[in-house]
Design a protein around this motif. Structure first.
Motif, PDB file in Angstrom:
ATOM      1  N   PRO A 100      13.558  -7.218   2.483  1.00 32.33           N
ATOM      2  CA  PRO A 100      14.147  -5.944   2.061  1.00 32.33           C
ATOM      3  C   PRO A 100      15.673  -5.963   2.053  1.00 32.33           C
ATOM      4  O   PRO A 100      16.298  -5.354   1.182  1.00 32.33           O
ATOM      5  CB  PRO A 100      13.597  -4.952   3.086  1.00 32.33           C
ATOM      6  CG  PRO A 100      12.302  -5.545   3.523  1.00 32.33           C
ATOM      7  CD  PRO A 100      12.533  -7.025   3.530  1.00 32.33           C
ATOM      8  N   SER A 101      16.281  -6.662   2.999  1.00 34.02           N
ATOM      9  CA  SER A 101      17.738  -6.706   3.060  1.00 34.02           C
ATOM     10  C   SER A 101      18.332  -7.371   1.819  1.00 34.02           C
ATOM     11  O   SER A 101      19.395  -6.969   1.333  1.00 34.02           O
ATOM     12  CB  SER A 101      18.198  -7.449   4.317  1.00 34.02           C
ATOM     13  OG  SER A 101      17.671  -8.770   4.345  1.00 34.02           O
ATOM     14  N   SER A 102      17.648  -8.390   1.276  1.00 34.14           N
ATOM     15  CA  SER A 102      18.167  -9.059   0.086  1.00 34.14           C
ATOM     16  C   SER A 102      18.029  -8.171  -1.146  1.00 34.14           C
ATOM     17  O   SER A 102      18.857  -8.219  -2.052  1.00 34.14           O
ATOM     18  CB  SER A 102      17.452 -10.390  -0.132  1.00 34.14           C
ATOM     19  OG  SER A 102      16.088 -10.198  -0.476  1.00 34.14           O
ATOM     20  N   VAL A 103      16.976  -7.343  -1.179  1.00 30.87           N
ATOM     21  CA  VAL A 103      16.825  -6.392  -2.284  1.00 30.87           C
ATOM     22  C   VAL A 103      17.940  -5.358  -2.221  1.00 30.87           C
ATOM     23  O   VAL A 103      18.619  -5.080  -3.216  1.00 30.87           O
ATOM     24  CB  VAL A 103      15.447  -5.697  -2.235  1.00 30.87           C
ATOM     25  CG1 VAL A 103      15.357  -4.615  -3.306  1.00 30.87           C
ATOM     26  CG2 VAL A 103      14.327  -6.714  -2.423  1.00 30.87           C
ATOM     27  N   ALA A 104      18.175  -4.788  -1.041  1.00 32.23           N
ATOM     28  CA  ALA A 104      19.180  -3.746  -0.882  1.00 32.23           C
ATOM     29  C   ALA A 104      20.575  -4.251  -1.199  1.00 32.23           C
ATOM     30  O   ALA A 104      21.394  -3.534  -1.793  1.00 32.23           O
ATOM     31  CB  ALA A 104      19.128  -3.193   0.538  1.00 32.23           C
ATOM     32  N   SER A 105      20.886  -5.477  -0.816  1.00 38.07           N
ATOM     33  CA  SER A 105      22.236  -5.997  -0.979  1.00 38.07           C
ATOM     34  C   SER A 105      22.516  -6.508  -2.390  1.00 38.07           C
ATOM     35  O   SER A 105      23.659  -6.849  -2.704  1.00 38.07           O
ATOM     36  CB  SER A 105      22.488  -7.130   0.025  1.00 38.07           C
ATOM     37  OG  SER A 105      21.607  -8.212  -0.217  1.00 38.07           O
ATOM     38  N   SER A 154      22.528   5.614   1.141  1.00 35.00           N
ATOM     39  CA  SER A 154      21.362   6.064   1.917  1.00 35.00           C
ATOM     40  C   SER A 154      20.087   5.361   1.448  1.00 35.00           C
ATOM     41  O   SER A 154      19.235   5.004   2.264  1.00 35.00           O
ATOM     42  CB  SER A 154      21.203   7.577   1.814  1.00 35.00           C
ATOM     43  OG  SER A 154      20.991   7.982   0.475  1.00 35.00           O
ATOM     44  N   LEU A 155      19.962   5.141   0.144  1.00 29.64           N
ATOM     45  CA  LEU A 155      18.781   4.435  -0.350  1.00 29.64           C
ATOM     46  C   LEU A 155      18.800   2.976   0.098  1.00 29.64           C
ATOM     47  O   LEU A 155      17.755   2.408   0.434  1.00 29.64           O
ATOM     48  CB  LEU A 155      18.703   4.514  -1.872  1.00 29.64           C
ATOM     49  CG  LEU A 155      17.519   3.789  -2.521  1.00 29.64           C
ATOM     50  CD1 LEU A 155      16.184   4.315  -1.979  1.00 29.64           C
ATOM     51  CD2 LEU A 155      17.565   3.911  -4.037  1.00 29.64           C
ATOM     52  N   ALA A 156      19.984   2.358   0.121  1.00 26.41           N
ATOM     53  CA  ALA A 156      20.078   0.979   0.610  1.00 26.41           C
ATOM     54  C   ALA A 156      19.577   0.885   2.047  1.00 26.41           C
ATOM     55  O   ALA A 156      18.874  -0.061   2.424  1.00 26.41           O
ATOM     56  CB  ALA A 156      21.518   0.483   0.511  1.00 26.41           C
TER      57      ALA A 156
END
Length: 218
Positions: free
Chosen positions: A200-205, A49-51
């Motif tokens: 943001p997607s690179s941080v989450a992944s 959920s945080l991702a």
């Protein structure tokens, strides 16, 4: 003995940090815990959920835009170790380039963030706050991603809370911590690495995901 910003930096290099009993306590004392909390930079765990929040949130993440407001927000709790002398010391370290803030904003409103001290390739996380669900956890994820990009070797959380343990934090002995600190102080980390502007997607992944975790602070 008057505590100066220079003395404070020497204390961090020796593995010691200051605290006050409360915001109204005029004194501060030095702490060197027998058991130290650290968050391995390759060991942060975030919930699925945080991702999703990191990828899709309209929140803006900034650094060093409002250090004073971030520290004040961290102290806005029933019990705090941040008194006025400590606030002024960290403001001085910020002015000298050693203390940094990471802010999370919703529009122009500050809704979460954290601050800490950078020395060598060590980052000493001091405190974090959240005015929205997941804001402090999002700030921590962005911090760890930034520290990894900047070549840091150690993220010191001082103590291990259940919140930090759920995110991958661990507790180590004082002697082990001092070994890690000595190694990190012999290297150099860049809190503002050139060209660093991740999506943001690179941080989450970049982190492993698991089940949801509870909220808390650094």
């Amino acid at each position: 003995m008057q505590v100066t910003p220079e003395l404070l930096l020497h204390a961090y290099a020796a593995g010691v940090f200051p605290m006050a009993e409360s915001r109204d306590d005029p004194e501060m004392h030095w702490v060197d815990p027998q058991r130290r909390g650290v968050l391995p930079l390759d060991g942060l765990h975030i919930s699925r959920s945080l991702a999703k929040v990191i990828r899709r949130s309209p929140w803006q993440v900034t650094i060093n835009q409002d250090f004073a407001a971030t520290v004040r927000a961290c102290a806005e709790r029933e019990e705090t170790w941040i008194n006025e002398d400590i606030f002024e010391l960290y403001q001085s370290l910020h002015d000298m380039g050693f203390a940094h803030s990471l802010e999370v904003r919703e529009g122009g409103e500050l809704i979460g963030g954290l601050y800490g001290v950078s020395l060598g390739a060590a980052f000493f996380g001091e405190s974090m706050f959240s005015r929205r669900s997941d804001a402090s956890k999002l700030a921590l994820a962005w911090l760890v991603h930034r520290l990894r990009a900047g070549g840091f070797m150690l993220l010191d959380t001082q103590f291990l809370t259940p919140h930090l343990a759920s995110l991958g934090g661990i507790e180590i002995s004082r002697s082990h911590y001092h070994q890690l600190l000595k190694r990190a102080l012999q290297a150099w980390g860049d809190f503002t690495p050139e060209g660093y502007s991740p999506a943001p997607s690179s941080v989450a992944s970049s982190f492993s995901s698991g089940t949801s975790v509870t909220s808390g602070g650094l």
